[in-house]
Design an enzyme around this catalytic site. Structure first.
Site, PDB file in Angstrom:
ATOM      1  N   ASP A 462       0.820  -1.204   0.000  1.00 44.72           N
ATOM      2  CA  ASP A 462       0.000   0.000   0.000  1.00 44.72           C
ATOM      3  C   ASP A 462       0.858   1.260   0.000  1.00 44.72           C
ATOM      4  OD1 ASP A 462      -2.673   1.310   0.462  1.00 44.72           O
ATOM      5  OD2 ASP A 462      -1.650   1.975   2.281  1.00 44.72           O
ATOM      6  N   GLU A 515       1.105  -0.532  -5.174  1.00 40.53           N
ATOM      7  CA  GLU A 515       0.143   0.543  -5.426  1.00 40.53           C
ATOM      8  C   GLU A 515       0.967   1.827  -5.555  1.00 40.53           C
ATOM      9  OE1 GLU A 515      -3.512   3.106  -3.522  1.00 40.53           O
ATOM     10  OE2 GLU A 515      -1.811   2.433  -2.351  1.00 40.53           O
TER      11      GLU A 515
END
Length: 787
Positions: A462, A515
């Site tokens: 993330d 990401e």
């Protein structure tokens, strides 16, 4: 006062334990679960000891006599929780005149040493200290018989044991290279020196002292000081008789301020939030996914079919546990044809509304849904059903909760010492100090831990962009350039490269996904070529551009045609995955179908056409739960998908059930059509047919497998029906068969389909020697394959 058993003691709040006074007798500690209290005849006789005057003379010799009692300095440091080596003064120690026994048992009335041959009462030195010099030649195998008000406990002496952590472990921790860190730090049930118990270890290099508090000592760590293992910064204590299921925390005395309780950063199990204690854990799960693990890496992920169903476990079917989810989720994902599920963060987090993205327990799956073994059961079931498991992993930041990682030992430890570098500007959290090798080790080992111990098939990392740039969301003056004068975070680059290399070395077949929302070069390039080493990268540009295009009215899309074609200009620069994730269905962004303009029919038609365009576009696919059946409202973590939309009695049910049928067919055709995935990362796997038909809202292209076998995808994002629409095609295909049409009536469309094979005509067009004529359905995508 009758003691409560450990299981009835609630998790502690972040406060100092109350010290009993003379007016308030101390509570009696419970018997260890592994060593129940035994009341022998001698123990009963010791229940009413004769108290002796306290002695305060220092340990050592007075004249020619050895004085066993501790000196004032050691007593004060033990009482204050600042003794760095309690084992050096407590326990049994041979001296010239025999063996000195010392015990620190606050609130005890008496303490006796018991062996097979003798029982000897220790002298009460006051303040919870007991000692005696026994005329023994060697240190015997002994136990302590401790008498409290109303109870007698016979137990092993925790301070007679050597360190239960080896020199190699300490060396690797000091170097920041312990790739199985969870085996060295945390709570590890074991048999040590032939005695069962639990080894507790914690890294707290700035602490003046560390003690162990838990249900077994009524959250008062006074009697359980830990020893410092030198320059490693690690504190250790083996506690005999303590086993799995015990609650605990570390009571830390900092260099400045009052002592406090901290949850174990390495805890493998935690209490159910909002309780915050760590729990001693041993796994008993027996895996049954050997066949899955043996073959998951047979084909590199970027050359294999890879379609992902993103799931927030607590809200997918609210109220279900890990084991109950194992009865439903694998079958559902398999029925829809997804190759993988991606789980939003499952590591323990205090605030459910963070969806798991503010982690406090990096080594523990959230207890909200069950135990770690329950979570393993879910993963095992998914694997045995043929579904891979990806997991969101959050190494970019952590919350400021004072019982967790923040200022762990009283000073910045996991976070950067510079407040500007430590504070994440967007989320009110703290950023890891990735320049500190122990912190990098904590995170790298954590990535390996999930893949090795839980058989996770991939980690989606993330917020990578927030790690890579020193000036991320910061204004001038709020950041300092790197040593080369740039804005790249060199520590983060080194960390990500190390993480990817280590995970791939330990766990072949595992894929890591970034990401990453910028144009950082080489995210999926191998580390030996200067890249970050990820297997896949989320294509945030495609997601942003294509959704922006879809939200325009069809009459205006002609002016935004480039938003659908631009991604093909860089589609092969990285190994991409196309994400329609949870981020696109919350915070006022609407659900996917609700983003579409027009009436209900047009919205659902656009939704279907867009999904088929997405599945045909180079790159892998990720779809968030609820979008597979055209969820109409935004996702809520409190109630999850609106499953009732699939009820046959619902007036718009045909659209929702039709969309789910479409997703099933998309995945089925996708997996059986190598042209759609085999050469995703090669320019030879894609050819434009019609990239510039902006006035018609049409995009047509070929996907080709390694043998050159094509699939023709034609998307028409206009509500008109276009008859005799001519497209150039290769000359060597005698006929084309309609493999999929999102306007099919079974999906809720108007049923403008091609039931018969379409034969090319020898009329060149679009740079091709032949062409075909199609009737383009309204707001639809059509796939054709060689008949």
């Amino acid at each position: 006062m009758t003691p409560r058993p450990p299981s009835s003691v609630p998790g502690p709040q972040n406060r100092r334990p109350r010290t009993p006074t003379a007016e308030q007798p101390p509570r009696t500690p419970p018997a260890s679960p592994a060593s129940p209290a035994k009341k022998t005849a001698t123990a009963k006789a010791a229940a009413k000891p004769t108290k002796k005057p306290a002695r305060e003379e220092p340990a050592g010799r007075v004249g020619t006599a050895v004085v066993p009692a501790l000196g004032a300095g050691d007593r004060e440091r033990l009482s204050a929780g600042t003794h760095h080596d309690p084992h050096a003064v407590l326990g049994a120690h041979p001296v010239a005149d025999g063996v000195v026994f010392r015990a620190f048992r606050p609130y005890a009335l008496s303490v006796a040493v018991v062996t097979d041959e003798l029982r000897a009462e220790l002298h009460d030195d006051g303040g919870g200290f007991f000692s005696a010099l026994l005329p023994l030649r060697d240190v015997p195998a002994y136990r302590l018989c401790v008498t409290y008000e109303g109870a007698v406990h016979e137990t092993e002496d925790a301070y007679r044991f050597l360190p239960a952590l080896g020199e190699l472990d300490l060396h690797l921790i000091g170097e920041g290279r312990h790739e199985q860190l969870w085996r060295a730090l945390g709570a590890e049930p074991m048999t040590h020196q032939d005695v069962p118990g639990t080894r507790f270890t914690v890294w707290a290099p700035n602490a003046r002292g560390v003690r162990l508090a838990g249900g077994f000592n009524f959250w008062d760590g006074t009697g359980h000081p830990m020893r410092s293992l030198g320059s490693s910064g690690v504190w250790e204590l083996f506690v005999p008789g303590i086993g799995e299921g015990e609650l605990y925390k570390f009571e830390i005395t900092p260099r400045h301020g009052d002592r406090f309780l901290k949850a174990d950063p390495m805890a493998r199990r935690t209490e159910v939030p909002p309780a915050t204690a760590s729990i001693v854990h041993t796994s008993h799960h027996e895996w049954g996914d050997d066949a899955w693990l043996a073959h998951r890496g047979d084909i590199p992920v970027h050359e294999a079919p890879f379609s992902v169903y993103e799931v927030h476990l607590p809200s997918w079917r609210p109220g279900l546990t890990y084991r109950q989810l194992a009865d439903e989720l694998p079958a559902y994902a398999r029925d829809l044809g997804f190759t993988h599920v991606e789980l939003m963060p499952v590591a323990e987090h205090p605030f459910g509304g963070s969806w798991g993205y503010q982690v406090t327990g990096y080594y523990a799956p959230t207890a909200r849904l069950g135990t770690p073994d329950d979570f393993k059961h879910l993963i095992d079931t998914l694997h045995q059903t043929g579904i891979g498991v990806l997991m969101d992993w959050v190494p970019a930041h952590f919350p400021r909760d004072d019982w967790a990682l923040a200022h762990f030992d009283g000073e910045p430890l996991y976070e950067h010492a510079d407040p500007l570098r430590a504070a994440h500007p967007d989320w009110g959290t703290l950023e890891f100090d990735l320049g500190r090798h122990e912190v990098r080790n904590f995170l790298v080992a954590n990535a390996v831990y999930w893949c090795e111990q839980f058989h996770i098939d991939g980690l989606r990392v993330d917020a990578v962009a927030s790690m890579l740039y020193l000036d991320y969301s910061r204004k001038p003056g709020q950041w300092t350039p790197n040593e080369h004068g740039g804005r790249e975070n060199l520590d983060a680059v080194a960390f990500l490269q190390e993480m990817n290399t280590t995970v791939h070395r330990h766990c072949p077949g595992v894929v890591t996904t970034a990401e990453e929302s910028t144009a950082w070069d080489g995210v999926t390039r191998p580390t030996h070529n200067g890249g970050l080493g990820f297997g896949l990268k989320w294509n945030m540009g495609w997601m942003h551009d294509s959704l922006q295009y879809m939200q325009h009215q069809p009459v205006h899309r002609t002016h935004h045609h480039h938003e659908m074609t631009f991604s093909l200009a860089y589609a092969h620069s990285e190994n991409y995955i196309l994400p329609i994730s949870h981020d696109e269905t919350v915070h006022g962004k609407h659900s996917l179908v609700s983003k579409m303009p027009g009436d209900r029919w047009q919205q659902h038609a656009d939704h279907r056409a867009y999904l088929a365009f997405m599945w045909a576009h180079p790159g892998k696919q990720l779809l968030f739960m609820g979008q597979e059946f055209a969820q109409t409202t935004e996702w809520s973590d409190t109630h999850g998908p609106d499953w009732w939309l699939l009820d046959p009695a619902h007036p718009t049910e045909p659209h929702h059930r039709g969309t789910r049928d479409l997703v099933r067919d998309l995945n089925t055709l996708y997996r059986t059509t190598p042209a759609l995935w085999q050469r995703d990362t090669h320019p030879t796997g894609f050819q434009w047919i019609l990239p510039d038909a902006a006035d018609d809202n049409v995009l047509a292209f070929l996907r080709l497998d390694a043998n050159g076998t094509p699939l023709l995808s034609v998307s028409h994002f206009s509500p008109l029906v276009r008859h005799d629409y001519r497209l150039g095609v290769p000359h060597d295909i005698p006929a084309w068969h309609e493999a999929l049409n999102t306007d099919n009536a079974r999906y809720g469309g108007s049923d403008v389909v091609h039931p018969h094979p379409v034969e090319p005509e020898p009329r060149g067009l679009h740079g091709r020697p032949a062409s075909i004529r199609l009737t383009l359905p309204p707001l639809a995508t059509v796939w054709l394959r060689p008949a």
